[in-house]
Design a protein around this motif. Structure first.
Motif, PDB file in Angstrom:
ATOM      1  N   PRO A  15       5.892   1.956  -9.138  1.00 25.87           N
ATOM      2  CA  PRO A  15       5.824   2.861  -7.991  1.00 25.87           C
ATOM      3  C   PRO A  15       5.911   4.341  -8.367  1.00 25.87           C
ATOM      4  CG  PRO A  15       7.944   1.744  -8.071  1.00 25.87           C
ATOM      5  CD  PRO A  15       7.076   1.099  -9.094  1.00 25.87           C
ATOM      6  N   ARG A  16       6.604   4.663  -9.447  1.00 31.73           N
ATOM      7  CA  ARG A  16       6.768   6.070  -9.801  1.00 31.73           C
ATOM      8  C   ARG A  16       5.420   6.707 -10.131  1.00 31.73           C
ATOM      9  NH1 ARG A  16      11.489   8.471 -10.035  1.00 31.73           N
ATOM     10  NH2 ARG A  16      12.606   6.512  -9.920  1.00 31.73           N
ATOM     11  N   ARG A  17       4.529   5.916 -10.672  1.00 32.34           N
ATOM     12  CA  ARG A  17       3.199   6.443 -10.987  1.00 32.34           C
ATOM     13  C   ARG A  17       2.274   6.362  -9.769  1.00 32.34           C
ATOM     14  NH1 ARG A  17       0.243   3.380 -15.104  1.00 32.34           N
ATOM     15  NH2 ARG A  17      -1.757   4.227 -14.491  1.00 32.34           N
ATOM     16  N   ARG A  18       2.452   5.294  -9.007  1.00 28.38           N
ATOM     17  CA  ARG A  18       1.578   5.057  -7.853  1.00 28.38           C
ATOM     18  C   ARG A  18       1.732   6.118  -6.776  1.00 28.38           C
ATOM     19  NH1 ARG A  18      -2.267   0.833  -8.126  1.00 28.38           N
ATOM     20  NH2 ARG A  18      -1.858   0.370 -10.289  1.00 28.38           N
ATOM     21  N   ILE A  19       2.866   6.768  -6.775  1.00 30.30           N
ATOM     22  CA  ILE A  19       3.196   7.679  -5.697  1.00 30.30           C
ATOM     23  C   ILE A  19       2.201   8.830  -5.608  1.00 30.30           C
ATOM     24  CG2 ILE A  19       4.755   9.292  -6.880  1.00 30.30           C
ATOM     25  CD1 ILE A  19       6.753   8.492  -4.580  1.00 30.30           C
ATOM     26  N   THR A  20       1.533   9.120  -6.704  1.00 31.90           N
ATOM     27  CA  THR A  20       0.563  10.214  -6.688  1.00 31.90           C
ATOM     28  C   THR A  20      -0.852   9.717  -6.422  1.00 31.90           C
ATOM     29  OG1 THR A  20       0.327   9.970  -9.067  1.00 31.90           O
ATOM     30  CG2 THR A  20       1.887  11.630  -8.292  1.00 31.90           C
ATOM     31  N   ALA A  21      -1.008   8.424  -6.200  1.00 33.76           N
ATOM     32  CA  ALA A  21      -2.344   7.872  -5.995  1.00 33.76           C
ATOM     33  C   ALA A  21      -2.836   8.158  -4.580  1.00 33.76           C
ATOM     34  CB  ALA A  21      -2.318   6.371  -6.246  1.00 33.76           C
ATOM     35  N   TYR A  22      -4.136   8.236  -4.450  1.00 35.84           N
ATOM     36  CA  TYR A  22      -4.749   8.396  -3.136  1.00 35.84           C
ATOM     37  C   TYR A  22      -5.117   7.018  -2.596  1.00 35.84           C
ATOM     38  CZ  TYR A  22      -4.997  13.378  -3.961  1.00 35.84           C
ATOM     39  OH  TYR A  22      -4.666  14.672  -4.173  1.00 35.84           O
ATOM     40  N   PRO A  23      -5.217   6.889  -1.266  1.00 34.94           N
ATOM     41  CA  PRO A  23      -5.489   5.567  -0.693  1.00 34.94           C
ATOM     42  C   PRO A  23      -6.696   4.852  -1.316  1.00 34.94           C
ATOM     43  CG  PRO A  23      -4.904   7.078   1.049  1.00 34.94           C
ATOM     44  CD  PRO A  23      -4.937   7.887  -0.219  1.00 34.94           C
ATOM     45  N   HIS A  24      -7.770   5.615  -1.654  1.00 35.71           N
ATOM     46  CA  HIS A  24      -8.956   4.916  -2.157  1.00 35.71           C
ATOM     47  C   HIS A  24      -8.733   4.313  -3.539  1.00 35.71           C
ATOM     48  CE1 HIS A  24      -9.594   8.761  -4.294  1.00 35.71           C
ATOM     49  NE2 HIS A  24     -10.195   7.989  -5.186  1.00 35.71           N
ATOM     50  N   GLN A  25      -7.666   4.728  -4.206  1.00 39.21           N
ATOM     51  CA  GLN A  25      -7.412   4.194  -5.541  1.00 39.21           C
ATOM     52  C   GLN A  25      -6.641   2.877  -5.487  1.00 39.21           C
ATOM     53  OE1 GLN A  25      -5.534   7.881  -6.802  1.00 39.21           O
ATOM     54  NE2 GLN A  25      -7.079   8.081  -8.391  1.00 39.21           N
ATOM     55  N   LEU A  26      -6.264   2.487  -4.294  1.00 40.42           N
ATOM     56  CA  LEU A  26      -5.505   1.251  -4.157  1.00 40.42           C
ATOM     57  C   LEU A  26      -6.379   0.165  -3.538  1.00 40.42           C
ATOM     58  CD1 LEU A  26      -2.226   2.736  -2.670  1.00 40.42           C
ATOM     59  CD2 LEU A  26      -2.694   2.212  -5.057  1.00 40.42           C
ATOM     60  N   SER A  27      -6.016  -1.083  -3.802  1.00 41.88           N
ATOM     61  CA  SER A  27      -6.745  -2.190  -3.191  1.00 41.88           C
ATOM     62  C   SER A  27      -6.277  -2.369  -1.749  1.00 41.88           C
ATOM     63  CB  SER A  27      -6.469  -3.459  -3.979  1.00 41.88           C
ATOM     64  OG  SER A  27      -5.106  -3.785  -3.861  1.00 41.88           O
ATOM     65  N   GLY A  28      -7.010  -3.173  -1.004  1.00 43.85           N
ATOM     66  CA  GLY A  28      -6.677  -3.379   0.406  1.00 43.85           C
ATOM     67  C   GLY A  28      -5.255  -3.873   0.620  1.00 43.85           C
ATOM     68  N   GLY A  29      -4.842  -4.827  -0.208  1.00 46.62           N
ATOM     69  CA  GLY A  29      -3.498  -5.381  -0.074  1.00 46.62           C
ATOM     70  C   GLY A  29      -2.431  -4.329  -0.367  1.00 46.62           C
ATOM     71  N   MET A  30      -2.691  -3.526  -1.413  1.00 44.43           N
ATOM     72  CA  MET A  30      -1.748  -2.460  -1.781  1.00 44.43           C
ATOM     73  C   MET A  30      -1.649  -1.423  -0.660  1.00 44.43           C
ATOM     74  SD  MET A  30      -0.256  -2.895  -4.620  1.00 44.43           S
ATOM     75  CE  MET A  30      -0.343  -4.292  -5.695  1.00 44.43           C
ATOM     76  N   ARG A  31      -2.789  -1.089  -0.077  1.00 48.71           N
ATOM     77  CA  ARG A  31      -2.798  -0.106   1.005  1.00 48.71           C
ATOM     78  C   ARG A  31      -1.963  -0.608   2.174  1.00 48.71           C
ATOM     79  NH1 ARG A  31      -8.799  -0.082   1.164  1.00 48.71           N
ATOM     80  NH2 ARG A  31      -9.234   0.843  -0.846  1.00 48.71           N
ATOM     81  N   GLN A  32      -2.109  -1.909   2.476  1.00 52.45           N
ATOM     82  CA  GLN A  32      -1.343  -2.439   3.594  1.00 52.45           C
ATOM     83  C   GLN A  32       0.150  -2.423   3.255  1.00 52.45           C
ATOM     84  OE1 GLN A  32      -1.456  -2.336   6.645  1.00 52.45           O
ATOM     85  NE2 GLN A  32      -2.938  -3.896   7.188  1.00 52.45           N
ATOM     86  N   ARG A  33       0.489  -2.599   2.006  1.00 51.94           N
ATOM     87  CA  ARG A  33       1.892  -2.489   1.591  1.00 51.94           C
ATOM     88  C   ARG A  33       2.396  -1.070   1.804  1.00 51.94           C
ATOM     89  NH1 ARG A  33       3.719  -6.818  -1.825  1.00 51.94           N
ATOM     90  NH2 ARG A  33       2.033  -8.303  -2.066  1.00 51.94           N
ATOM     91  N   VAL A  34       1.540  -0.082   1.499  1.00 51.19           N
ATOM     92  CA  VAL A  34       1.927   1.313   1.716  1.00 51.19           C
ATOM     93  C   VAL A  34       2.157   1.558   3.204  1.00 51.19           C
ATOM     94  CG1 VAL A  34       1.146   3.707   1.571  1.00 51.19           C
ATOM     95  CG2 VAL A  34       0.744   2.148  -0.339  1.00 51.19           C
ATOM     96  N   MET A  35       1.261   1.007   4.038  1.00 51.69           N
ATOM     97  CA  MET A  35       1.417   1.157   5.487  1.00 51.69           C
ATOM     98  C   MET A  35       2.760   0.589   5.941  1.00 51.69           C
ATOM     99  SD  MET A  35      -0.974   2.638   7.163  1.00 51.69           S
ATOM    100  CE  MET A  35      -0.690   2.050   8.831  1.00 51.69           C
ATOM    101  N   ILE A  36       3.107  -0.558   5.390  1.00 53.68           N
ATOM    102  CA  ILE A  36       4.374  -1.185   5.775  1.00 53.68           C
ATOM    103  C   ILE A  36       5.537  -0.329   5.291  1.00 53.68           C
ATOM    104  CG2 ILE A  36       5.831  -3.220   5.408  1.00 53.68           C
ATOM    105  CD1 ILE A  36       3.251  -4.884   5.382  1.00 53.68           C
ATOM    106  N   ALA A  37       5.404   0.240   4.089  1.00 53.20           N
ATOM    107  CA  ALA A  37       6.457   1.119   3.573  1.00 53.20           C
ATOM    108  C   ALA A  37       6.648   2.318   4.504  1.00 53.20           C
ATOM    109  CB  ALA A  37       6.098   1.587   2.166  1.00 53.20           C
ATOM    110  N   ILE A  38       5.537   2.898   4.963  1.00 52.41           N
ATOM    111  CA  ILE A  38       5.638   4.047   5.870  1.00 52.41           C
ATOM    112  C   ILE A  38       6.297   3.623   7.177  1.00 52.41           C
ATOM    113  CG2 ILE A  38       4.313   5.707   7.243  1.00 52.41           C
ATOM    114  CD1 ILE A  38       2.229   5.712   4.995  1.00 52.41           C
ATOM    115  N   ALA A  39       5.861   2.482   7.695  1.00 56.47           N
ATOM    116  CA  ALA A  39       6.396   2.019   8.971  1.00 56.47           C
ATOM    117  C   ALA A  39       7.889   1.721   8.877  1.00 56.47           C
ATOM    118  CB  ALA A  39       5.641   0.780   9.434  1.00 56.47           C
ATOM    119  N   LEU A  40       8.318   1.258   7.717  1.00 62.98           N
ATOM    120  CA  LEU A  40       9.724   0.876   7.579  1.00 62.98           C
ATOM    121  C   LEU A  40      10.596   1.991   7.010  1.00 62.98           C
ATOM    122  CD1 LEU A  40       9.324  -2.751   6.214  1.00 62.98           C
ATOM    123  CD2 LEU A  40      10.025  -2.079   8.508  1.00 62.98           C
ATOM    124  N   ALA A  41       9.976   3.135   6.711  1.00 53.93           N
ATOM    125  CA  ALA A  41      10.693   4.218   6.033  1.00 53.93           C
ATOM    126  C   ALA A  41      11.980   4.609   6.752  1.00 53.93           C
ATOM    127  CB  ALA A  41       9.778   5.424   5.869  1.00 53.93           C
TER     128      ALA A  41
END
Lengths: 331, 425
Positions: free
Chosen positions: A150-176
């Motif tokens: 995650p420490r490296r991923r934090i600088t990634a843009y949405p298009h650099q992630l796969s669909g599943g990873m993006r949905q994980r990010v969405m869940i992280a934001i929702a649960l923040a």
């Protein structure tokens, strides 16, 4: 997980959403929907496209445009009416007390901002964290939703992630902000089955861990069967059946629920079993005002169905809106 | 017309038992009623039983041999160098018998749609052969290919984007018939069109209407009628129901089944939904990253999946039965599908496989083979299928791999402070 039995966390009463356009009759997307969500409870809203399930969630989140949309009824979170809340106060609660995960993470994440920043934004806005702290919290959140490195991923843009990873990010934001209510609107529809299983598992874990209540909106009966305690089946803007999941799937009483369960190919069905299709399509319905909207497609419809709107009746914990339900002892 | 005749004449050499039914002598050329199709269906009913015995058919209608489709990745405007390839389909062989339904499943990006398109020659295969009715269609081009195409048609996923919104249904259906010289005067064509729309369960009045006037399910019926209007032998249906509402999916699936029984059609159904595929197919092939990992009669595949990927896939599908859902054991795969531009060496699945063993899985690509004691026609591409089946090998934990090619070092700038900062205000 510990909710007081008294007042539910979310109380939706007679929610009606109508879209108005000049020179056209209004379109009623949600027509008198009422349901409760207790703290820590997982509730499902199931239905096909156009049944009003997404509009219901948007109305609860107050995300519908104000012009051309007429909303009546009541949505109470913790006893506070959301529909009449000022925009500023709603902004404060949205994201902190109630948040949402959308179907398509690519179109709901900002494509030109790194994902880390999209998480810290919520934390800084609602929890007043400083930059460094928020960043650390974001790394921790990404780690919790199962994003490797995650420490490296934090600088990634949405298009650099796969669909599943993006949905994980969405869940992280929702649960923040550790919300008390999470609304997930078709969170796995855009994903492959193996990824869907991962995301559903994650949602289950997260809900159990944080004690948040979850409203799961989906068209997939299989998804709710394993996840939701109470399931609401919507048809043409109204709840036609609601029951605890074992009862709903075990003995579906409304002809629509019954038909839906019989029309989907199942993995565990005996080979060569024919599918019983529901004739017609959702557009064939008549408005609820003077009849049952499902009557034209219903194999159990009687004369009364086309003359009188069936009222929702609750017996033994099951809400049923039908004049001629499938007998409880069927099969 | 001559083109069609000669093409068929040559093709018939490979499969003579069908000669009578499919011969297109001059006197038969104009006989295209649905009724005739029904007769053909009866002829082929016999074949269907042989096709669904489980074994790949000895004289298949479609014989795909080691087909590969690689798309070049280009970079640079002037030099236009090819810097790599996407290995969309990488060596797939399969056979489909007459009257059989073959289901192809896999997740997005596994190459199932590209394979379907390569079979129909909508994509030119990089390598391999595609024998249709005994004739290799991979090298065909121009007029020969065009006339051959009458016999294999496609039903697309999204009927709205595959039907021309400016053409009425009648004109949509007549277009294909005209292109293949199947028209024979207004009166007879009208009768044929009415029979066609009736066969797919639409009223005759539908002919004068336009695609936007129909619901999704009805549009898919039009898509099916459009494929049927040139009397094909093979229909490739790519995700035929995934764009439809659940209550309508069953209607279209039942329609496809009925048409197959009546017209003796052969189907290749491509879908991501295993439940749908199992329901319609006689045999099923499971694809992963451009290759087939398992192939079996559909019931056998669900009764006893041999490949770890198939097992995971089956266990991931939610079943609308709470009792079962509570009891089920899920095999959760970690990580995502690796990029088809850089497929892992050895077994393509080894990066996510909970049964992976050192060395062999990483280096040697397994081929489809028969496992002792399974149903005839059940083949799997796994080195350790026997051990996994007997339970000698137990699943272990897999660390999700970080896809290095997606996120290289220095790909993104250093962390900016806030949203407003990055937007310049």
């Amino acid at each position: 997980m510990t909710g007081s039995k008294g007042a539910p966390l979310l109380q939706v009463r007679d929610l009606r959403v109508a879209f108005r356009r000049r020179g056209e009759p209004e379109t009623v997307a949600v027509d008198g929907v009422s349901f409760d969500v207790a703290a820590g409870q997982v509730v499902g809203l199931v239905g096909e496209s156009g049944c009003g399930k997404s509009v219901t969630s948007m109305a609860i989140m107050r995300l519908l445009p104000q012009r051309g949309v007429h909303i009546t009824g009541s949505v109470k979170l913790d006893g506070e009416e959301l529909l009449t809340l000022s925009d500023a106060r709603m902004r404060e609660r949205r994201g902190r007390d109630l948040s949402m995960v959308f179907q398509d993470p690519l179109s709901s994440l900002n494509p030109v901002i790194p994902i880390g920043l999209q998480i810290t934004e919520v934390l800084r806005r609602h929890r007043g964290m400083d930059k460094e702290k928020a960043r650390e919290a974001a790394v921790e959140l990404l780690d919790r939703v199962g994003i490797p490195d995650p420490r490296r991923r934090i600088t990634a843009y949405p298009h650099q992630l796969s669909g599943g990873m993006r949905q994980r990010v969405m869940i992280a934001i929702a649960l923040a902000c550790a919300p008390r209510l999470l609304i997930a609107d078709e969170p796995t529809t855009a994903l492959d089955v193996t990824i869907q299983a991962q995301i559903l598992e994650l949602l289950k874990e997260m809900v159990a861990e944080t004690g948040a209540a979850l409203i799961m909106i989906t068209h997939d009966l299989g998804v709710v069967a394993g996840l939701c305690e109470t399931v609401n089946v919507l048809y043409a803007g109204r709840i036609v059946e609601r029951a605890q999941r074992h009862r709903l799937f075990g003995t579906p009483r409304h002809p629509y629920t019954h038909g839906l369960l019989r029309s989907i190919p199942r993995l565990d069905a005996p080979a060569g079993e024919a599918l019983e299709a529901i004739p017609g399509s959702v557009v064939d319905n008549v408005p609820w005002t003077h009849a049952c909207a499902f009557a034209p497609r219903c194999h159990r419809s009687v004369e009364r169905c086309l003359e009188v709107t069936p009222a929702g009746e609750t017996t033994g914990g099951r809400l049923l809106r039908c004049h001629n339900p499938v007998p409880a002892s069927a099969e | 017309m001559n083109g069609a005749d000669s093409a068929d004449g040559r093709a018939a050499g490979g499969a003579h038992e069908e000669g009578i039914a499919r011969e297109r002598g001059p006197e038969h050329v104009h006989d295209h009623s649905v009724d005739r199709g029904v007769d053909r269906g009866v002829d082929r009913g016999v074949d269907r039983t042989s096709g669904s015995s489980g074994e790949p058919p000895a004289e298949p209608l479609l014989d795909v041999r080691d087909v590969a489709v690689h798309f070049p990745i280009r970079r640079g405007l002037v030099l236009d160098r090819t810097i790599g390839h996407v290995f969309a389909v990488d060596g797939v062989s399969l056979r489909i018998g007459r009257g059989e339904t073959y289901g192809l499943v896999g997740e997005s990006g596994c190459g199932k749609s590209t394979l379907g398109r390569a079979i129909l020659r909508l994509e030119k295969p990089t390598a391999g052969q595609v024998f249709f009715d005994g004739r290799d269609i991979a090298p065909l081009k121009g007029e020969e290919l065009r006339t051959m195409r009458r016999r294999f048609q496609m039903v697309f996923q999204d009927p709205m984007s595959s039907l021309d919104p400016r053409q009425s249904v009648q004109s949509l259906l007549t277009e294909g018939m005209k292109a293949h010289g199947l028209t024979r005067g207004a009166a007879a064509d009208g009768k044929r069109l009415r029979e066609l729309v009736d066969a797919v369960g639409l009223p005759a009045a539908a002919l004068r209407r336009y695609p936007h006037e129909f619901s999704g399910g009805q549009r898919q019926r039009i898509g099916i009628a459009r494929a049927l209007c040139v009397e094909p032998d093979l229909i490739v249906a790519d995700e035929p129901v995934s764009a439809l509402d659940v209550s309508v999916q069953a209607q279209v699936l039942n329609l496809l089944e009925r048409l197959q029984a009546e017209l003796g059609l052969t189907y290749l159904v491509i879908a991501h939904d295993l439940a749908v595929v199992r329901h319609v197919s006689d045999r099923v092939g499971v694809m992963y990253l451009g290759g087939l990992v398992e192939e079996a009669p559909s019931q056998a595949l669900y009764d006893e999946p041999l490949h770890p990927y198939t097992r995971a896939l089956l266990s991931a599908i939610p079943v609308p039965d709470p009792e079962l859902e509570d009891r089920r054991e899920r095999i959760l795969l970690t990580g995502d599908l690796p990029s088809p531009a850089a497929p892992p060496p050895g077994c393509r699945f080894h990066t996510r496989c909970p049964w992976r063993q050192p060395e062999r899985c990483d280096t040697e690509r397994p081929q489809l083979r028969v496992v002792e004691g399974t149903v005839p026609g059940h083949r799997v591409a796994c080195h350790y299928a026997e051990e996994i089946r007997s339970g000698a090998l137990r699943p272990h934990r897999v660390e999700p791999a970080v896809a290095e090619d997606v996120l290289g070092p220095g790909a993104v700038p250093d962390q900016p402070g806030s949203v407003t900062e990055i937007l310049g205000r």
